[in-house]
Design an enzyme around this catalytic site. Structure first.
Site, PDB file in Angstrom:
ATOM      1  N   ASP A 227       0.844  -1.194   0.000  1.00 46.20           N
ATOM      2  CA  ASP A 227       0.000   0.000   0.000  1.00 46.20           C
ATOM      3  C   ASP A 227       0.881   1.246   0.000  1.00 46.20           C
ATOM      4  OD1 ASP A 227      -1.845   1.986   0.404  1.00 46.20           O
ATOM      5  OD2 ASP A 227      -2.682   1.156   2.257  1.00 46.20           O
ATOM      6  N   GLY A 231      -4.779   5.114  -2.049  1.00 44.38           N
ATOM      7  CA  GLY A 231      -5.406   4.199  -3.003  1.00 44.38           C
ATOM      8  C   GLY A 231      -4.463   3.625  -4.037  1.00 44.38           C
ATOM      9  N   TYR A 313      22.483  29.456 -23.613  1.00 44.61           N
ATOM     10  CA  TYR A 313      23.402  29.024 -24.666  1.00 44.61           C
ATOM     11  C   TYR A 313      22.801  27.828 -25.408  1.00 44.61           C
ATOM     12  CZ  TYR A 313      24.604  25.420 -21.222  1.00 44.61           C
ATOM     13  OH  TYR A 313      24.529  24.402 -20.309  1.00 44.61           O
ATOM     14  N   GLY A 327      23.002  21.019 -16.634  1.00 43.86           N
ATOM     15  CA  GLY A 327      23.832  21.435 -17.755  1.00 43.86           C
ATOM     16  C   GLY A 327      25.319  21.265 -17.581  1.00 43.86           C
ATOM     17  N   HIS A 331      33.402  17.697 -21.550  1.00 41.87           N
ATOM     18  CA  HIS A 331      33.330  17.572 -23.008  1.00 41.87           C
ATOM     19  C   HIS A 331      34.467  18.333 -23.690  1.00 41.87           C
ATOM     20  CE1 HIS A 331      31.750  21.679 -23.909  1.00 41.87           C
ATOM     21  NE2 HIS A 331      31.231  21.576 -22.684  1.00 41.87           N
ATOM     22  N   CYS A 349      30.487  23.667 -17.367  1.00 42.19           N
ATOM     23  CA  CYS A 349      31.054  22.386 -17.799  1.00 42.19           C
ATOM     24  C   CYS A 349      32.555  22.345 -17.525  1.00 42.19           C
ATOM     25  CB  CYS A 349      30.808  22.183 -19.289  1.00 42.19           C
ATOM     26  SG  CYS A 349      29.062  21.992 -19.724  1.00 42.19           S
ATOM     27  N   ASN A 351      35.756  21.741 -19.563  1.00 39.47           N
ATOM     28  CA  ASN A 351      36.201  21.714 -20.961  1.00 39.47           C
ATOM     29  C   ASN A 351      37.553  21.032 -21.101  1.00 39.47           C
ATOM     30  OD1 ASN A 351      34.945  25.030 -21.988  1.00 39.47           O
ATOM     31  ND2 ASN A 351      33.890  23.129 -21.509  1.00 39.47           N
TER      32      ASN A 351
END
Length: 403
Positions: A227, A231, A313, A327, A331, A349, A351
């Site tokens: 349960d 419900g 961006y 984000g 990479h 990020c 880089n």
């Protein structure tokens, strides 16, 4: 005619014989001659068999509850449980001595079942006993969705930082303790771990420290019939297995502008980086890789930062591995190569140049860890996909619904 004295002697003899007979019958409980039961008493062999049912009957039965039929003072011959709407019988097992029968498969939700039991008493008399039950009909059923999807990591395994996540979709779990008790993670070798409710629909499991390389994780959700509250009940049970691959941990330092890569504890590579600039700093703390794409379009609108916001961006990037849901990626970025190793200029990020990005992409994968220090940013929130490791062990345990 016999003399009176002789008649009295015969009468005395007869009276004595009757007295002895009465004493003799009283010794065995008053049974009449021939061993027949006395009037008003019952022989055990005459008691009929008694059949009982669990659940006893009625409506609102939990379908995960087994049906048990028992016989006293006799034995069951056979039991049939039938779904009255579908005509399908429920599997079960009769005890060797015929004392009980137990169903061996779960019932369905919102169904009615007829139970027919044939039994035989110790007196040899056969009987048939019937019963009927109806199971609960949930307003909604909740599925235990696993993240990462087991099929997606079946060949690669997961990294040492990978939390185990059960997501119940749009269901708001009200009975968190009941649901959590139905969830288990068995690690081999064994490591202590705990659950943490990120919100009403998502619960994460992680160990006290990173998983040991080579660990096998057996993950189960025995939620059928549980349960959830409001419900809502669990839709079905689920069990999956994950394998933890080698330990890969990257340590990105905003002071040195370098990222060192450790494989099973040994540093194997160091590379220059550029992290988030002052306006968009990279979050501090342990990040976990959740996705990797050789080519990926990064769009800040995906997390709510859209033009004309100066932080917005949209760009196409190569060798991208996601480390948070707002984000942040590791990479390749050719536009920041001149700043890599000297200053932070990204939108958050990490880089890399082309060669380092390819190497990182080839060696780091789902569940591997990127630890960020000295970025100038805030701590990665626990709810930001896999911010699990930013919590201390004590704070993490406090997020469990089981106290």
């Amino acid at each position: 005619m016999l003399p009176k004295k002789i008649l009295l002697s015969v009468a005395g003899i007869l009276a004595g014989a009757l007295l002895l007979s009465a004493c003799s019958s009283g010794d065995d409980g008053g049974s009449p001659a021939g061993g027949a039961p006395a009037s008003g008493s019952a022989s055990p062999s005459a008691t009929p068999v008694a059949v009982t049912f669990e659940p006893a009957g009625g409506t609102g039965v939990n379908p995960a509850t087994p049906i048990v039929v028992k016989a006293a003072n006799g034995k069951l011959l056979d039991v049939t449980v039938t779904n009255t709407a579908k005509g399908k019988t429920v599997a079960g097992k009769l005890a060797d001595d015929g004392s009980s029968w137990t169903s061996s498969e779960p019932l369905g939700y919102g169904a009615t079942y007829k139970i027919v039991a044939h039994a035989q008493g110790a007196n040899g008399q056969p009987i048939e006993q019937d019963n009927q039950i109806s199971t609960i009909a949930p307003k909604k059923q909740a599925n235990a969705n696993l993240i990462p999807a087991p099929a997606a990591v079946a060949s690669t395994g997961v990294g040492v930082g990978q939390p185990i996540v059960f997501s119940f979709g749009k269901v708001a779990v009200k009975n968190k303790a009941a649901v959590e008790k139905a969830l288990t993670v068995e690690s081999t070798p064994k490591q202590d771990g705990s659950w943490y409710w990120i919100d009403d629909s998502n619960v994460h499991y992680r160990p006290k420290e990173y998983w040991k390389a080579g660990t096998t994780l057996k993950v189960s959700a025995k939620i059928y019939g549980v349960d959830f509250g409001g419900g809502v009940f669990g839709a079905e049970d689920r069990t999956e297995t994950y394998k933890v691959h080698d330990s890969w941990i990257a340590k990105a330092d905003g002071n040195s502008e370098q990222m060192q890569i450790f494989h099973n504890g040994a540093m194997v590579k160091s590379m220059p980086i550029s992290m988030g600039k002052d306006a968009t700093p990279t979050h501090l703390g342990a990040h976990v890789i959740s996705d990797k794409q050789a080519n990926y379009t990064m769009d800040s609108c995906t997390y709510g930062v859209c033009p004309p916001d100066p932080k917005a961006y949209r760009s196409n990037e190569k060798f991208s591995e996601r480390i948070s849901n707002d984000g942040e990626f590791v990479h390749e970025n050719p536009n920041s190569v001149g700043q890599q190793g000297s200053s932070n200029v990204s939108h958050g990020c990490i880089n890399l140049n082309d060669a380092n990005a390819q190497w990182f992409f080839q060696n780091m994968g789902l569940g591997d860890v990127v630890e960020v220090t000295n970025s100038g940013g805030p701590q990665l929130p626990v709810w930001d996909l896999y911010g699990d490791w930013t919590k201390s062990w004590a704070d993490w345990q406090a997020g469990s619904a089981i106290k």
